[in-house]
Design an enzyme around this catalytic site. Structure first.
Site, PDB file in Angstrom:
ATOM      1  NE  ARG A   1      -0.474   9.009   2.903  1.00 12.09           N
ATOM      2  CZ  ARG A   1      -0.310   7.717   2.438  1.00 12.09           C
ATOM      3  NH1 ARG A   1       0.121   6.879   3.642  1.00 12.09           N
ATOM      4  NH2 ARG A   1      -0.268   7.367   1.446  1.00 12.09           N
TER       5      ARG A   1
ATOM      6  CG  HIS B   1      -5.170   6.562   3.037  1.00 10.36           C
ATOM      7  ND1 HIS B   1      -4.948   7.828   2.356  1.00 10.36           N
ATOM      8  CD2 HIS B   1      -6.274   6.374   3.093  1.00 10.36           C
ATOM      9  CE1 HIS B   1      -6.215   8.205   2.079  1.00 10.36           C
ATOM     10  NE2 HIS B   1      -7.100   7.327   2.491  1.00 10.36           N
TER      11      HIS B   1
ATOM     12  CE1 TYR C   1       1.651   3.671   0.165  1.00 13.31           C
ATOM     13  CE2 TYR C   1       0.188   1.938   0.837  1.00 13.31           C
ATOM     14  CZ  TYR C   1       0.567   3.209   1.048  1.00 13.31           C
ATOM     15  OH  TYR C   1      -0.002   3.962   1.919  1.00 13.31           O
TER      16      TYR C   1
END
Length: 366
Positions: free
Chosen positions: A264, A268, A277
């Site tokens: 990805r 998100h 993160y």
């Protein structure tokens, strides 16, 4: 149809190395179990669908940032996994998506306007999907897997030869619904393919912290079904592996668990900040494996890429981006009271009372 003449991986074994037909530099690999021999027009069309998917993805993100959409889940980097998996299926095969399958929706000829209605929050968003044998977008994680197995069992009992494909992410494999679906599909040999797009992150949780197994595909062993890993950034490999799994299911061989290893590239969803993160080095490493660049190089290698193809693809992408923007910007607000009209064939007295109560409250605030 691409694919081998036997089960991709015999039950009881899972190969850790993903199936790959096109190397990262665009050259054909030495893989011989699966065929990459598709008609030239199909090979060119796959490229077109991947590029259009990315361009529309960019436009969706822009529209959300401009306040025209409530939310959006980008599929940037996963175009090959989605287009390849959906392109080899029959139109009668049912898709049960999560919320990131823009490429699969486009393959099924679901319009940008229909997809915009979903992300805009219109109550009717998704109703047009079923006309294309595609279930509406499912936001709850993993619940659509049970729906897919139920639909596959129904087709099985009706004597139909359709296959259902349940799309899910790596994070969904940690939910109870998915394990129940896998077990049910295996016990009843349901014609269902579980297609996991392992994009390495379940929001902020890396895949390495989600399971204590060599791969997600290894989970298939516990359910007595074949598990296979495929390079999710290789559109031809995704096409071939899905084609084989669908053939197996259609012939009565039961379900298959496919793990498409991809990444990805964006957040998100548009409400997420991935810089909190994951580091830039990881992102840049995967950018070097971009599925569109890889496949464009492959088409050049086999003599199919040219400026005429690029112009055609760019023209279609621009046209669809314009259609999406025109369908979204300043679209009229929905009549929220209409949601009461579609719960039952005839509205019940209790719902009619609630509808009038809401109308009164809205009129008071106007």
């Amino acid at each position: 149809m691409a694919g081998s003449a036997h089960a991709p991986v015999p039950p009881g074994t899972v190969e850790v190395e993903p199936v790959q037909l096109v190397a990262p530099d665009g050259a054909p690999t030495s893989e011989r179990r699966f065929s990459r021999d598709l008609p030239p027009e199909t090979l060119s069309w796959l490229y077109e669908m991947m590029v259009v998917t990315r361009e529309l993805d960019i436009e969706f993100v822009n529209l959300q940032r401009q306040g025209e959409l409530a939310l959006y889940a980008s599929c940037r980097g996963q175009e090959a996994a989605q287009v390849g998996a959906a392109a080899c299926l029959r139109k009668s095969d049912w898709l049960f998506p999560q919320y990131r399958e823009l490429g699969a929706f486009l393959v099924r000829a679901i319009t940008p306007a229909q997809m915009s209605a979903v992300w805009r929050g219109s109550w009717h968003g998704g109703l047009g999907f079923t006309a294309k044998q595609c279930a509406p977008i499912s936001i709850p994680i993993g619940t659509q897997q049970l729906h897919a197995v139920g639909a596959a069992m129904a087709a099985q009992r009706l004597g139909e030869d359709s296959v259902t494909v349940a799309f899910l992410g790596d994070g969904a494999t940690s939910t109870g619904d998915v394990h129940e679906a896998l077990n049910l599909a295996s016990v009843f040999a349901a014609p269902c393919v579980f297609y996991v797009q392992n994009n390495q992150w379940a929001i902020s949780v890396p895949v390495g912290r989600q399971l204590n197994a060599p791969t997600i595909a290894h989970r298939a062993l516990a359910y007595g079904m074949p598990g296979i890993r495929v390079d999710g950034n290789d559109v031809l490999a995704c096409y071939a592996v899905m084609a084989e799994a669908a053939r197996r299911a259609r012939d009565g061989g039961g379900p298959t668990l496919i793990e498409a290893v991809t990444y990805r590239m964006g957040p998100h969803t548009t409400s997420d900040d991935p810089t909190r993160y994951r580091d830039d080095a990881e992102l840049q490493g995967w950018a070097q494996r971009d599925p569109i660049t890889r496949y464009r190089n492959y088409l050049a290698h086999v003599g199919l890429w040219n400026e005429r193809l690029e112009r055609r693809v760019d023209a279609r992408a621009r046209r669809l981006r314009t259609e999406l923007r025109e369908a979204t910007v300043d679209a009229p607000d929905l009549d929220i009271t209409e949601m009461f009209d579609t719960v039952y064939a005839e509205i019940t007295p209790a719902l009619a009372q609630q509808r009038e109560q809401l109308r009164t409250e809205l009129a008071r605030e106007a």
